[in-house]
Design a protein around this motif. Structure first.
Motif, PDB file in Angstrom:
ATOM      1  N   UNK A   1       0.876  -1.183   0.000  1.00 46.44           N
ATOM      2  CA  UNK A   1       0.000   0.000   0.000  1.00 46.44           C
ATOM      3  C   UNK A   1       0.906   1.224   0.000  1.00 46.44           C
ATOM      4  N   UNK A   2       0.790   2.057  -1.041  1.00 46.47           N
ATOM      5  CA  UNK A   2       1.698   3.182  -1.204  1.00 46.47           C
ATOM      6  C   UNK A   2       0.936   4.424  -1.643  1.00 46.47           C
ATOM      7  N   UNK A   3       1.617   5.570  -1.579  1.00 47.67           N
ATOM      8  CA  UNK A   3       0.983   6.798  -2.026  1.00 47.67           C
ATOM      9  C   UNK A   3       1.744   8.033  -1.590  1.00 47.67           C
ATOM     10  N   UNK A   4       1.097   9.147  -1.719  1.00 43.32           N
ATOM     11  CA  UNK A   4       1.708  10.453  -1.495  1.00 43.32           C
ATOM     12  C   UNK A   4       2.157  10.656  -0.053  1.00 43.32           C
ATOM     13  N   UNK A   5       3.218  11.437   0.118  1.00 45.29           N
ATOM     14  CA  UNK A   5       3.653  11.842   1.454  1.00 45.29           C
ATOM     15  C   UNK A   5       2.786  12.976   2.008  1.00 45.29           C
ATOM     16  N   UNK A   6       2.000  13.594   1.146  1.00 47.68           N
ATOM     17  CA  UNK A   6       1.110  14.684   1.576  1.00 47.68           C
ATOM     18  C   UNK A   6      -0.304  14.412   1.069  1.00 47.68           C
ATOM     19  N   UNK A   7      -0.923  13.372   1.567  1.00 41.07           N
ATOM     20  CA  UNK A   7      -2.231  12.980   1.043  1.00 41.07           C
ATOM     21  C   UNK A   7      -3.363  13.864   1.546  1.00 41.07           C
ATOM     22  N   UNK A   8      -4.416  13.900   0.766  1.00 41.49           N
ATOM     23  CA  UNK A   8      -5.627  14.575   1.180  1.00 41.49           C
ATOM     24  C   UNK A   8      -6.469  13.674   2.064  1.00 41.49           C
ATOM     25  N   UNK A   9      -7.536  14.231   2.614  1.00 37.12           N
ATOM     26  CA  UNK A   9      -8.383  13.476   3.546  1.00 37.12           C
ATOM     27  C   UNK A   9      -9.042  12.273   2.871  1.00 37.12           C
ATOM     28  N   UNK A  10      -9.390  12.399   1.604  1.00 41.11           N
ATOM     29  CA  UNK A  10     -10.009  11.278   0.884  1.00 41.11           C
ATOM     30  C   UNK A  10      -9.062  10.078   0.843  1.00 41.11           C
ATOM     31  N   UNK A  11      -7.792  10.316   0.484  1.00 44.35           N
ATOM     32  CA  UNK A  11      -6.818   9.229   0.422  1.00 44.35           C
ATOM     33  C   UNK A  11      -6.533   8.661   1.800  1.00 44.35           C
TER      34      UNK A  11
ATOM     35  N   UNK B   1       7.409   5.913   5.138  1.00 43.65           N
ATOM     36  CA  UNK B   1       7.549   7.344   4.896  1.00 43.65           C
ATOM     37  C   UNK B   1       6.382   8.077   5.539  1.00 43.65           C
ATOM     38  N   UNK B   2       6.364   9.392   5.402  1.00 46.28           N
ATOM     39  CA  UNK B   2       5.227  10.175   5.872  1.00 46.28           C
ATOM     40  C   UNK B   2       4.019   9.912   4.973  1.00 46.28           C
ATOM     41  N   UNK B   3       2.847  10.294   5.433  1.00 48.88           N
ATOM     42  CA  UNK B   3       1.654  10.209   4.603  1.00 48.88           C
ATOM     43  C   UNK B   3       1.054   8.829   4.514  1.00 48.88           C
ATOM     44  N   UNK B   4       0.782   8.377   3.287  1.00 48.33           N
ATOM     45  CA  UNK B   4       0.089   7.111   3.067  1.00 48.33           C
ATOM     46  C   UNK B   4       0.838   5.939   3.695  1.00 48.33           C
ATOM     47  N   UNK B   5       2.159   5.912   3.559  1.00 48.96           N
ATOM     48  CA  UNK B   5       2.942   4.810   4.132  1.00 48.96           C
ATOM     49  C   UNK B   5       2.684   4.678   5.632  1.00 48.96           C
ATOM     50  N   UNK B   6       2.820   5.794   6.341  1.00 50.07           N
ATOM     51  CA  UNK B   6       2.648   5.772   7.798  1.00 50.07           C
ATOM     52  C   UNK B   6       1.239   5.357   8.183  1.00 50.07           C
ATOM     53  N   UNK B   7       0.250   5.826   7.444  1.00 51.80           N
ATOM     54  CA  UNK B   7      -1.146   5.462   7.729  1.00 51.80           C
ATOM     55  C   UNK B   7      -1.369   3.971   7.482  1.00 51.80           C
ATOM     56  N   UNK B   8      -0.787   3.443   6.409  1.00 56.83           N
ATOM     57  CA  UNK B   8      -0.930   2.012   6.109  1.00 56.83           C
ATOM     58  C   UNK B   8      -0.337   1.167   7.222  1.00 56.83           C
ATOM     59  N   UNK B   9       0.880   1.502   7.644  1.00 58.01           N
ATOM     60  CA  UNK B   9       1.514   0.748   8.730  1.00 58.01           C
ATOM     61  C   UNK B   9       0.718   0.856  10.021  1.00 58.01           C
ATOM     62  N   UNK B  10       0.310   2.064  10.363  1.00 57.72           N
ATOM     63  CA  UNK B  10      -0.417   2.284  11.610  1.00 57.72           C
ATOM     64  C   UNK B  10      -1.723   1.506  11.625  1.00 57.72           C
ATOM     65  N   UNK B  11      -2.401   1.468  10.494  1.00 56.17           N
ATOM     66  CA  UNK B  11      -3.682   0.766  10.400  1.00 56.17           C
ATOM     67  C   UNK B  11      -3.525  -0.744  10.531  1.00 56.17           C
ATOM     68  N   UNK B  12      -2.308  -1.237  10.314  1.00 60.04           N
ATOM     69  CA  UNK B  12      -2.063  -2.684  10.367  1.00 60.04           C
ATOM     70  C   UNK B  12      -1.376  -3.131  11.643  1.00 60.04           C
ATOM     71  N   UNK B  13      -1.134  -2.236  12.583  1.00 62.92           N
ATOM     72  CA  UNK B  13      -0.362  -2.578  13.783  1.00 62.92           C
ATOM     73  C   UNK B  13      -1.014  -3.665  14.639  1.00 62.92           C
ATOM     74  N   UNK B  14      -2.321  -3.785  14.548  1.00 64.39           N
ATOM     75  CA  UNK B  14      -2.979  -4.834  15.330  1.00 64.39           C
ATOM     76  C   UNK B  14      -2.764  -6.212  14.712  1.00 64.39           C
TER      77      UNK B  14
ATOM     78  N   UNK C   1      -0.457  -4.518  -5.469  1.00 66.18           N
ATOM     79  CA  UNK C   1       0.011  -3.197  -5.076  1.00 66.18           C
ATOM     80  C   UNK C   1      -1.144  -2.213  -5.161  1.00 66.18           C
ATOM     81  N   UNK C   2      -1.434  -1.537  -4.054  1.00 65.63           N
ATOM     82  CA  UNK C   2      -2.538  -0.581  -3.974  1.00 65.63           C
ATOM     83  C   UNK C   2      -1.971   0.838  -3.910  1.00 65.63           C
ATOM     84  N   UNK C   3      -2.367   1.675  -4.870  1.00 66.98           N
ATOM     85  CA  UNK C   3      -1.880   3.054  -4.960  1.00 66.98           C
ATOM     86  C   UNK C   3      -3.021   3.989  -4.557  1.00 66.98           C
ATOM     87  N   UNK C   4      -2.809   4.751  -3.488  1.00 66.39           N
ATOM     88  CA  UNK C   4      -3.888   5.538  -2.891  1.00 66.39           C
ATOM     89  C   UNK C   4      -3.913   7.000  -3.349  1.00 66.39           C
TER      90      UNK C   4
END
Length: 241
Positions: free
Chosen positions: A76-86, A108-121, A182-185
């Motif tokens: 799961x990858x994407x922008x380091x400065x994503x919008x709220x939709x992404x 990285x910042x942005x989508x990467x960090x959100x993807x990792x954080x969402x999978x921590x459980x 591969x998911x591009x957000x």
């Protein structure tokens, strides 16, 4: 070449691929090192996915649980400065994918960090473009600490090697290789995300992109991917990925 000497060469040359490779070719003399958390191309448990790359990593330093490399993995990858939709779509996607897959991204910042954080459980893998003990960006320090204890962080670079610009596009081939899908957000047309996508396509991986409105500038990159043949990420399909 002895694996411990190979690791020592990677440390001597700060993980720079060409320099390590040339040192191997000339059979450079070096004393091997022990007790380093690393996988090498000489190891039996070296990930088979990396053998498909033109430049498979010679040494991978790690923190955490390398057995995750044997699990079913999606990227799961994407922008380091994503919008709220992404951001919201990434949380939704990963909260469902994590029950079936290990999620890999670039820490990285942005989508990467959100993807990792969402999978921590569940389980997640971060592949970084700097030294294995270097937290970059610094804002991800807490996330890094959690992942190195219960998940997995990988790098071709030892110690605290600086996050040089050339490291990140080179790193992206590893994300593509490990990902069955591969998911591009979110991505701009000149985004480094396209390097990962190109690698994934070369490796015959499935690519999915989040669709945007035609006037939304955040969606120029992902809409272009869909135009070129990528699958659309649709909420009703997430459960079947």
């Amino acid at each position: 070449m002895d694996r411990n000497k190979l690791i020592a060469l990677a440390i001597r040359y700060k993980g720079e691929y060409r320099m390590v490779y040339e040192a191997i070719k000339r059979d450079e003399d070096i004393e091997g090192v022990d007790d380093v958390d690393a996988l090498t191309i000489l190891d039996d448990d070296y990930p088979q996915a990396f053998w498909r790359l033109k430049l498979p990593p010679l040494v991978l330093f790690y923190r955490g649980d390398p057995s995750l490399l044997k699990s079913d993995i999606v990227g799961v990858i994407g922008s380091r400065r994503p919008g709220s939709y992404a951001l919201n779509a990434t949380v939704d996607l990963c909260s469902r994918l994590k029950h079936k897959y290990t999620i890999v991204s670039g820490l990285a910042a942005g989508i990467d960090a959100i993807a990792h954080t969402s999978a921590l459980s569940h389980k997640t893998i971060g592949i970084i473009g700097c030294g294995i003990d270097r937290v970059y960006p610094a804002a991800n320090e807490a996330l890094y600490d959690k992942m190195k204890k219960s998940h997995l962080i990988l790098s071709e670079y030892p110690g605290c090697v600086a996050p040089l610009a050339a490291h990140f596009p080179f790193r992206n081939r590893l994300i593509a290789a490990l990902s069955s899908k591969l998911f591009v957000m979110q991505a701009g047309l000149k985004s480094g995300t396209f390097i990962t996508v190109t690698q994934a396509i070369d490796l015959a991986k499935e690519v999915y992109a989040l669709p945007y409105g035609i006037y939304d500038p955040d969606g120029v990159g992902t809409n272009q991917l869909i135009k070129e043949g990528a699958n659309m990420i649709l909420s009703e399909d997430i459960e079947i990925y």
